[in-house]
Design an enzyme around this catalytic site. Structure first.
Site, short mmCIF file in Angstrom:
data_model
loop_
_atom_site.label_atom_id
_atom_site.label_comp_id
_atom_site.label_asym_id
_atom_site.label_seq_id
_atom_site.Cartn_x
_atom_site.Cartn_y
_atom_site.Cartn_z
N CYS A 162 -2.93 -2.71 7.36
CA CYS A 162 -2.78 -1.45 8.09
C CYS A 162 -3.72 -1.32 9.28
CB CYS A 162 -2.93 -0.28 7.13
SG CYS A 162 -1.81 -0.45 5.74
N HIS A 301 -7.06 7.96 9.55
CA HIS A 301 -6.16 7.03 8.87
C HIS A 301 -5.25 7.86 7.95
CE1 HIS A 301 -4.62 3.26 7.58
NE2 HIS A 301 -5.03 3.40 6.33
N GLU A 312 -12.20 9.01 3.30
CA GLU A 312 -12.32 9.13 4.76
C GLU A 312 -13.05 10.41 5.14
OE1 GLU A 312 -8.59 8.80 6.86
OE2 GLU A 312 -9.59 8.50 8.79
N LYS A 333 0.37 10.77 10.27
CA LYS A 333 1.23 10.09 9.30
C LYS A 333 2.06 11.09 8.51
CE LYS A 333 -1.37 5.78 8.38
NZ LYS A 333 -2.62 5.94 9.14
N HIS A 338 3.77 6.05 7.47
CA HIS A 338 2.76 5.00 7.62
C HIS A 338 3.42 3.76 8.21
CE1 HIS A 338 -0.62 2.52 7.25
NE2 HIS A 338 -1.09 2.90 6.08
N PHE A 398 -5.80 -2.49 3.40
CA PHE A 398 -5.90 -3.36 2.23
C PHE A 398 -6.53 -4.68 2.73
CE2 PHE A 398 -2.13 -1.68 -0.49
CZ PHE A 398 -2.83 -0.50 -0.68
#
Lengths: 411, 93
Positions: A162, A301, A312, A333, A338, A398
């Site tokens: 991502c 994010h 976050e 998002k 996403h 990830f």
């Protein structure tokens, strides 16, 4: 040190395939998320996602064999064409040597992979379509774009889940800053709304449960009742140029890309870390020669997973201190889903639009506050007439790869 | 029944949008605007049309300068029955 500006923007997104449509939808809190129906090997299936409405015929000449180009590359090529046109730049023998491409993608040509294995395992075990390799390779998009415009400089493709396209933009920024290139077409894309990939994400138990009363509101970042991410698709491309050269040719400048960080949590393959995310933001600010006091908008994010949004939020507090409560932080998002490998580029592009158009996009579907998420997430509708001098766009992935981009108004 | 040439001609018309009258046995692939990737795709079409398999080692099988060369190669493959042994074999049952 050479400075880098953004002079062109191009986008294929679940909220529209141009910057005006996209940004209007964002400010209005509109969502591109919907129930998706498809055909699986044992019949129809449904899932939830944020698809793009895309007709290749609108973006490719009739003689172009679009069947030789995967959907993800089609998105990239179309968005790059918009960005190049928007920048008003032409490539000639005078500048092509130091003009390049830097793209990011997570899963690459997912649709072609799925078609290929479906063909091979279910229909004909003997052979696949002849140009499968050329469609599937992750650098296909970058190759096509370099060929189309005659770009002889660096031609790179990054894959770090991502963060992929944030890294692609950040590394392109460094190519220009350090003199290896003068112009870079940078960004990224994802197109993996395909059966096997839905199944892979479902198996992670990380996808949002569709909101029964309003499926388009299924992605609820920072909300108490958030329960997962929604897969989106699309591409975002920016044109980056060395600042003096851009000024000399009289280019319209959206903003200066001032700072970038690339780092890793080194903790866990999926679990985010407050320290890692805070470090990423701190490094990017230092790279830009700015402090958290300078930042007027954070595009988070904000995946809408339980863990990301709380982590976050804590990381932002660690970096911004008391100012964390005063800076608008939003997760777009909630509306475009996403985009995975394309997410960073789309959100950086949105951040540039926010600065250029003096408006902060909201976090949609944030109706139930979470005590663990107590910042100003701009719930509901966007805010106009905002003086935004500096923006931060966060991407965490990830694998632990973090990337943060910082842009400011051109001085 | 169509000749090998006629079948190849039909493929070039259908899949590559080449004008039928421009395709003669003497036509060079270059004159038809076919590059190496087009040839790879053409092999795939040829396999279907003639129910043959172009062997791997003969990616060269269709290395040809003219349409007649392609026709000759196909004729040879049909005669040699190379097609009866598919490259990838079959799935274990």
């Amino acid at each position: 040190m050479r400075r880098v500006v953004v002079t062109g923007l191009g986008v294929i997104s679940p909220l529209g395939n141009d910057t005006d449509t996209l940004f209007s939808a964002l400010l209005a809190g509109q969502s591109g998320v919907r129930i998706i129906s498809g055909e699986g090997p044992r019949g129809p299936y449904t899932s939830i996602g944020a698809p793009v409405q895309f007709d290749p015929a609108q973006y490719f000449p009739p003689q172009q064999r679009t069947d030789q180009i995967d959907r993800v590359s089609q998105f990239c090529i179309a968005a790059a064409a918009m960005a190049v046109k928007d920048a008003g730049i032409t490539f000639t023998d005078d500048n092509r040597g130091k003009a390049g491409v830097s793209l990011g993608t997570g899963m690459g040509s997912a649709n072609t992979l799925e078609e290929t294995f479906t063909q091979l395992l279910l229909r004909d075990p003997d052979r696949v379509k002849p140009l499968t390799v050329l469609k599937v390779m992750n650098n296909a998009s970058a190759g096509h774009i370099a060929i189309q415009y005659g770009l002889a400089g660096p031609d790179l493709t990054y894959s770090c889940a991502c963060s992929s396209s944030s890294v692609a933009i950040g590394e392109a920024f460094r190519q220009i800053r350090h003199g290896y290139a003068d112009v870079m077409i940078a960004g990224g894309a994802e197109a993996e709304l395909a059966f096997g990939f839905f199944k892979a994400w479902e198996a992670m138990h990380i996808l949002a449960v569709p909101d029964r009363s309003n499926p388009s509101a299924s992605c609820k970042p920072f909300s108490k009742n958030r329960n997962g991410l929604v897969l989106g698709e699309g591409a975002a491309i920016v044109v980056l140029e060395e600042m003096d050269a851009a000024r000399r040719r009289g280019a319209r400048v959206y903003g200066e890309l001032a700072g970038y960080s690339s780092s890793n949590d080194y903790q866990h393959i999926t679990k985010p870390s407050v320290e890692g995310q805070a470090q990423a933001m701190t490094l990017a600010l230092a790279d830009a020669g700015l402090s958290s006091a300078d930042v007027d908008y954070v595009n988070a994010h904000g995946t809408a997973t339980a863990l990301n949004d709380a982590t976050e939020t804590r990381a932002i507090k660690q970096v911004f201190g008391d100012r964390a409560y005063k800076v608008p932080v939003s997760s777009t998002k909630s509306m475009h889903g996403h985009l995975l490998g394309g997410a960073g580029a789309l959100e950086f592009l949105i951040s540039m639009l926010a600065m250029h158009r003096k408006a902060v996009p909201p976090t949609a579907h944030l109706d139930i506050p979470d005590p663990e998420c107590d910042l100003d997430y701009v719930p509901g509708l966007g805010r106009v007439d905002q003086d935004i001098r500096c923006v931060m766009s966060n991407s965490f992935a990830f694998g632990g790869t973090n990337a943060v981009l910082i842009a400011r108004q051109p001085s | 029944m169509a000749t090998i040439f006629e079948t190849v001609q039909d493929i070039l018309v259908d899949k590559y949008s080449k004008p039928k009258e421009s395709i003669t046995p003497e036509s060079t692939l270059e004159s038809l605007g076919l590059d190496s990737l087009d040839l790879i795709e053409l092999m795939f079409e040829v396999e279907d049309a003639f129910n043959i398999r172009v062997p791997q080692e003969a990616g060269t099988a269709l290395k040809a300068a003219t349409v007649q060369d392609i026709v000759d190669n196909i004729q040879k493959m049909i005669e040699q029955g190379e097609a009866t042994t598919p490259v990838g074999g079959s799935l274990p049952s």
